[in-house]
Design a protein around this motif. Structure first.
Motif, mmCIF file in Angstrom:
data_model
loop_
_atom_site.group_PDB
_atom_site.id
_atom_site.type_symbol
_atom_site.label_atom_id
_atom_site.label_comp_id
_atom_site.label_asym_id
_atom_site.label_seq_id
_atom_site.Cartn_x
_atom_site.Cartn_y
_atom_site.Cartn_z
ATOM 1 N N ALA A 84 0.953 -1.264 0.006
ATOM 2 C CA ALA A 84 0.097 -0.008 0.026
ATOM 3 C C ALA A 84 0.911 1.269 0.017
ATOM 4 O O ALA A 84 0.778 2.106 -0.811
ATOM 5 N N CYS A 85 1.986 1.187 0.881
ATOM 6 C CA CYS A 85 2.790 2.404 0.958
ATOM 7 C C CYS A 85 3.470 2.949 -0.661
ATOM 8 O O CYS A 85 3.600 3.745 -0.840
ATOM 9 N N ARG A 86 3.809 1.685 -1.303
ATOM 10 C CA ARG A 86 4.497 1.696 -2.491
ATOM 11 C C ARG A 86 3.191 2.396 -3.400
ATOM 12 O O ARG A 86 3.727 3.205 -4.430
ATOM 13 N N ARG A 87 2.127 1.851 -3.421
ATOM 14 C CA ARG A 87 1.080 2.671 -4.189
ATOM 15 C C ARG A 87 0.879 4.230 -3.875
ATOM 16 O O ARG A 87 0.951 4.875 -4.614
ATOM 17 N N LEU A 88 0.995 4.386 -2.511
ATOM 18 C CA LEU A 88 0.725 5.712 -2.181
ATOM 19 C C LEU A 88 1.803 6.566 -2.528
ATOM 20 O O LEU A 88 1.808 7.704 -3.076
ATOM 21 N N ARG A 89 3.048 6.042 -2.420
ATOM 22 C CA ARG A 89 4.151 6.797 -2.943
ATOM 23 C C ARG A 89 4.201 7.100 -4.432
ATOM 24 O O ARG A 89 4.329 8.254 -5.224
ATOM 25 N N ASP A 90 3.638 6.304 -5.261
ATOM 26 C CA ASP A 90 3.560 6.428 -6.671
ATOM 27 C C ASP A 90 2.332 7.443 -6.907
ATOM 28 O O ASP A 90 2.666 8.310 -7.841
ATOM 29 N N ALA A 91 1.347 7.159 -6.349
ATOM 30 C CA ALA A 91 0.190 8.329 -6.170
ATOM 31 C C ALA A 91 0.660 9.741 -5.927
ATOM 32 O O ALA A 91 0.365 10.727 -6.788
ATOM 33 N N PHE A 92 1.604 9.760 -4.906
ATOM 34 C CA PHE A 92 1.941 11.148 -4.710
ATOM 35 C C PHE A 92 2.934 11.598 -5.690
ATOM 36 O O PHE A 92 2.966 12.837 -5.902
ATOM 37 N N GLN A 93 3.705 10.741 -6.520
ATOM 38 C CA GLN A 93 4.649 11.442 -7.148
ATOM 39 C C GLN A 93 3.892 11.516 -8.321
ATOM 40 O O GLN A 93 4.625 12.682 -9.255
ATOM 41 N N THR A 94 3.072 10.932 -9.194
ATOM 42 C CA THR A 94 2.833 11.056 -10.661
ATOM 43 C C THR A 94 1.412 11.507 -10.403
ATOM 44 O O THR A 94 0.791 11.855 -11.357
ATOM 45 N N GLY A 95 0.593 11.128 -9.312
ATOM 46 C CA GLY A 95 -0.990 11.501 -9.354
ATOM 47 C C GLY A 95 -1.810 10.288 -9.789
ATOM 48 O O GLY A 95 -2.846 10.378 -9.947
ATOM 49 N N LEU A 96 -1.119 9.404 -10.303
ATOM 50 C CA LEU A 96 -1.677 8.075 -10.743
ATOM 51 C C LEU A 96 -1.212 6.734 -10.216
ATOM 52 O O LEU A 96 0.299 6.817 -10.100
ATOM 53 N N VAL A 97 -1.783 5.945 -10.067
ATOM 54 C CA VAL A 97 -1.292 4.512 -9.644
ATOM 55 C C VAL A 97 -0.474 3.945 -11.069
ATOM 56 O O VAL A 97 -0.662 4.402 -11.961
#
Length: 321
Positions: free
Chosen positions: A303-316
């Motif tokens: 889940a944290c990996r998904r969150l980091r991706d979303a924070f970085q790009t705005g998309l999973v």
């Protein structure tokens, strides 16, 4: 005594906890009554194993809602997660998700704001959703004062909290307000049909059986058991298009499993970016028991990996379903 069919599906850790629950509970959880359920599910004092730079409480809105903030560093302008705990809309607390919120803050490198919403039956629907809505509005409008980047706010929750997070996204869309960058939904309570196969396959599952789930639902919406509107049961919404990208977590042995997976499928079918993960060998509620279940740590890391991706790009980063 014949072992239930799901017994062989559990991993060693979950099987041990299931046996402990069976030894402690004289019958299904809901047969303890409201106070008995609250006493039984009351968390032990939090371990606070994961050290934070800052942990502080806020009071938000009228009526006042307690919100606990976790920060792994003093950095300002950080992304944030609004976390909504589970508990059948009837039990649950900030302390019950304390270590989970710490792990998310550390692993996703963000601030976490955990919401202590009002509980049913004293405060039935829509009180909990009103509180979640008020905290999200406070978080977005006060982002600068809180040292949060308003463009990088995610919402997350487990079980009832997952249902509330999903409902919030629907509500924001219908009010033409900005979506979170991600909705992280762990075995979310999103439907009130109680009809998909997992409801019968795991009717007597550990901790939360089918009748327990129905009992919690009645505490939330009243004896008639009817959802007042689609925000009480998001699966009933006519459309799920235009919602935030989602990461949906389910447990293999869980009456709610098929509902969460059907919600993920429907999100994807209606154009929402979705990732989904079913964690084998565990039952409902595993995610918050991060100091017992190895699988919970795995799920939190994912889940944290998904969150980091979303924070970085705005998309999973992928659309696997």
């Amino acid at each position: 005594m014949t072992e239930p069919l799901w017994h062989s599906l559990l991993d060693d850790e979950a099987r041990q906890v299931a046996q402990q629950l069976a030894d402690l509970l004289p019958g299904p959880l809901h047969t303890l009554g409201l106070q008995g359920v609250r006493d039984f599910t009351a968390p032990l004092p939090p371990s606070r194993s994961t050290v934070m730079a800052t942990v502080r409480d806020h009071r938000v809105g009228v009526p006042s809602v307690r919100v606990r903030e976790y920060r792994p560093s003093e950095r300002t302008g950080s992304p944030a997660v609004m976390y909504v705990h589970g508990g059948g809309f009837t039990v649950g607390s900030l302390d019950g998700v304390d270590e989970l919120c710490r792990l998310i803050a550390a692993g996703a490198r963000c601030a976490v704001f955990s919401v202590d919403y009002r509980l049913a039956p004293e405060h039935p629907y829509p009180a909990a959703l009103d509180d979640v809505r008020a905290v999200h509005a406070w978080l977005t409008t006060s982002a600068a004062d809180l040292g949060v980047d308003p463009r990088r706010i995610a919402v997350a929750g487990d079980s009832a909290g997952g249902g509330l997070a999903a409902a919030l996204c629907l509500d924001l869309r219908d009010r033409s307000l900005s979506q979170p960058v991600l909705q992280l939904l762990a075995y979310p309570a999103v439907d009130d049909s109680f009809q998909r196969p997992s409801w019968s396959e795991f009717a007597d599952a550990p901790l939360l059986g089918a009748e327990d789930a129905r009992w919690f639902w009645h505490q939330y919406v009243g004896e008639a058991g009817v959802a007042p509107d689609v925000l009480a049961a998001p699966m009933r919404a006519e459309s799920l298009s235009g919602l935030a990208p989602a990461h949906v977590i389910t447990a293999e042995v869980d009456p709610l499993r098929d509902d969460g997976e059907a919600y993920a499928d429907r999100l994807a079918e209606e154009g929402v970016l979705v990732t989904r993960e079913r964690y084998r060998g565990v039952f409902h509620g595993f995610l918050t028991d991060v100091e017992t279940f190895t699988t919970a740590r795995t799920a939190v890391n994912d889940a944290c990996r998904r969150l980091r991706d979303a924070f970085q790009t705005g998309l999973v980063t992928d659309q696997r379903i």
